[in-house]
Design a protein around this motif. Structure first.
Motif, PDB file in Angstrom:
ATOM      1  N   LYS A 153       0.835  -1.210   0.000  1.00  0.00           N
ATOM      2  CA  LYS A 153       0.000   0.000   0.000  1.00  0.00           C
ATOM      3  C   LYS A 153       0.868   1.258   0.000  1.00  0.00           C
ATOM      4  O   LYS A 153       0.580   2.233  -0.697  1.00  0.00           O
ATOM      5  CB  LYS A 153      -0.915   0.012   1.240  1.00  0.00           C
ATOM      6  CG  LYS A 153      -2.027  -1.010   1.208  1.00  0.00           C
ATOM      7  CD  LYS A 153      -2.869  -0.906   2.472  1.00  0.00           C
ATOM      8  CE  LYS A 153      -3.964  -1.964   2.491  1.00  0.00           C
ATOM      9  NZ  LYS A 153      -4.762  -1.899   3.754  1.00  0.00           N
ATOM     10  N   GLN A 154       1.937   1.211   0.793  1.00  0.00           N
ATOM     11  CA  GLN A 154       2.833   2.368   0.892  1.00  0.00           C
ATOM     12  C   GLN A 154       3.506   2.649  -0.449  1.00  0.00           C
ATOM     13  O   GLN A 154       3.587   3.798  -0.892  1.00  0.00           O
ATOM     14  CB  GLN A 154       3.895   2.092   1.962  1.00  0.00           C
ATOM     15  CG  GLN A 154       4.855   3.246   2.197  1.00  0.00           C
ATOM     16  CD  GLN A 154       5.931   2.892   3.220  1.00  0.00           C
ATOM     17  OE1 GLN A 154       6.144   1.728   3.532  1.00  0.00           O
ATOM     18  NE2 GLN A 154       6.604   3.890   3.741  1.00  0.00           N
TER      19      GLN A 154
ATOM     20  N   ARG B  85       2.428   1.802  -3.416  1.00  0.00           N
ATOM     21  CA  ARG B  85       1.436   2.251  -4.395  1.00  0.00           C
ATOM     22  C   ARG B  85       1.099   3.728  -4.208  1.00  0.00           C
ATOM     23  O   ARG B  85       0.822   4.443  -5.173  1.00  0.00           O
ATOM     24  CB  ARG B  85       0.158   1.412  -4.279  1.00  0.00           C
ATOM     25  CG  ARG B  85       0.344  -0.041  -4.631  1.00  0.00           C
ATOM     26  CD  ARG B  85      -0.950  -0.816  -4.623  1.00  0.00           C
ATOM     27  NE  ARG B  85      -1.736  -0.545  -5.815  1.00  0.00           N
ATOM     28  CZ  ARG B  85      -2.685  -1.352  -6.275  1.00  0.00           C
ATOM     29  NH1 ARG B  85      -2.957  -2.483  -5.628  1.00  0.00           N
ATOM     30  NH2 ARG B  85      -3.352  -1.046  -7.363  1.00  0.00           N
ATOM     31  N   SER B  86       1.141   4.177  -2.958  1.00  0.00           N
ATOM     32  CA  SER B  86       0.780   5.577  -2.678  1.00  0.00           C
ATOM     33  C   SER B  86       1.890   6.555  -3.046  1.00  0.00           C
ATOM     34  O   SER B  86       1.663   7.760  -3.110  1.00  0.00           O
ATOM     35  CB  SER B  86       0.427   5.732  -1.192  1.00  0.00           C
ATOM     36  OG  SER B  86       1.581   5.547  -0.381  1.00  0.00           O
ATOM     37  N   GLN B  87       3.095   6.039  -3.282  1.00  0.00           N
ATOM     38  CA  GLN B  87       4.233   6.916  -3.551  1.00  0.00           C
ATOM     39  C   GLN B  87       4.279   7.398  -4.997  1.00  0.00           C
ATOM     40  O   GLN B  87       4.970   8.361  -5.305  1.00  0.00           O
ATOM     41  CB  GLN B  87       5.541   6.179  -3.222  1.00  0.00           C
ATOM     42  CG  GLN B  87       5.750   5.982  -1.729  1.00  0.00           C
ATOM     43  CD  GLN B  87       6.997   5.164  -1.421  1.00  0.00           C
ATOM     44  OE1 GLN B  87       7.681   4.680  -2.329  1.00  0.00           O
ATOM     45  NE2 GLN B  87       7.294   5.000  -0.139  1.00  0.00           N
TER      46      GLN B  87
END
Length: 340
Positions: free
Chosen positions: A18-19, A21-23
């Motif tokens: 998730k981290q 993908r959010s970057q």
């Protein structure tokens, strides 16, 4: 960029996914493939496609194909050299099996487009000589997540609590670690709930855990059933009185113990058919740790004893509802006569 997330700690790997993908700003350029169903040629073709209205394309591969029976490195080499498949076997999109998928993907990573971000998540620890692990170490980044145990688990609980803005007392840490173990997803859910209760900057105490964590309470009741299974009536009575002193409703205790004994009956039946823990958990729709604990307990009972205990529980439940006995007396009698 190629990211390899592997290890038995699926919860931490998915949080890191998730981290990552959010970057990035991938817009509509995002593709997710399930490893067991993914066609390696399609994955490679997608990764070679330039992103549309964005600087990067994201490809997530969730898992790897299952290993085929008889699969070997030699068979993969034969397939790569253009060798013919054995007669009578139908070709498939992953004809070379898992090893072939890994080899093809590892080779592609070395020449992958700079605009492509590929994340592979594997819910197991890969061997040091694995082709994908070597490719990630040379051309990307590797994140290995292993389940914490002992002091490492308590450190994880402390860090998780700090990360969501609360403190947690040492006794509360021990209680969560002992009764929930390293089921990190469940621990995270319990900590989120407790943090909401105490508020930002507050401290989670052992009483908070006992009152609010249904998982801990159920585990404590499992300990009660365990003591009963071992015919340790003194320990069973001590656990019972502790639960009552903590405000656990007698009818809820009866209901939970009844449910656990029913689970023991079902697990014993499945075990007698030769099924193992994971198979039993899947067949009965229960958590694997519950199936494993029940398997350890059922050896202390034969089928008639479990059936008799189940009838005793139903009778005690009826007596409580009709107010024929005080809750403490009814439960004490149940413990004394359990499984006789």
């Amino acid at each position: 960029m190629f990211y390899l997330l592997h290890g038995e700690d699926e919860f931490t790997s998915r949080e890191r996914l998730k981290q990552l993908r959010s970057q990035g700003d991938f817009g509509f350029n995002q593709d997710v493939y399930t490893g067991n169903d993914a066609d390696i040629k399609t994955v490679i073709m997608t990764s070679e496609t330039l992103p549309f209205l964005s600087e990067q394309r994201l490809i997530v591969i969730d898992g790897l194909p299952k290993k085929k029976r008889g699969e070997s490195a030699a068979s993969v080499e034969d397939t790569n050299k253009g060798g013919k498949a054995k007669k009578g076997r139908k070709s498939s999109k992953n004809a070379a099996g898992r090893a072939g998928f890994e080899k093809a993907l590892a080779e592609h990573v070395a020449t992958m487009q700079d605009s492509t971000v590929m994340i592979l998540l594997v819910e197991e620890a890969l061997d040091s000589n694995n082709a994908l692990l070597k490719a990630a170490e040379k051309h990307g980044k590797v994140f290995q997540s292993m389940l914490p145990k002992g002091a490492a688990l308590e450190k994880w609980i402390t860090g998780r609590a700090k990360g969501i803005g609360v403190k947690i007392a040492p006794e509360a840490i021990s209680l969560l670690a002992n009764f929930i173990g390293n089921n990190l997803r469940l621990l995270a859910n319990e900590l989120d709930k407790l943090a909401m209760y105490v508020g930002v900057g507050g401290t989670i105490t052992v009483n908070d855990v006992r009152q609010l964590s249904a998982q801990v309470q159920e585990a404590r009741i499992f300990d009660l059933t365990d003591a009963l299974a071992q015919r340790n009536r003194k320990q069973a009575l001590n656990i019972l009185h502790d639960l009552l002193a903590d405000g656990e409703p007698p009818l809820k205790l009866i209901s939970t113990i009844t449910s656990q004994v029913r689970t023991l009956l079902l697990v014993k039946e499945q075990a007698q058919r030769g099924m193992r823990g994971g198979q039993i958990a899947s067949a009965l729709g229960i958590a694997p740790f519950i199936a494993d604990k029940a398997l350890r307990q059922v050896g202390n009972f034969n089928a008639p004893q479990l059936e008799n205990a189940y009838r005793q529980l139903l009778s005690t439940d009826a007596a409580l509802k009709r107010s024929r006995l005080t809750p403490e007396m009814a439960l004490d009698l149940l413990v004394v006569n359990f499984g006789l």
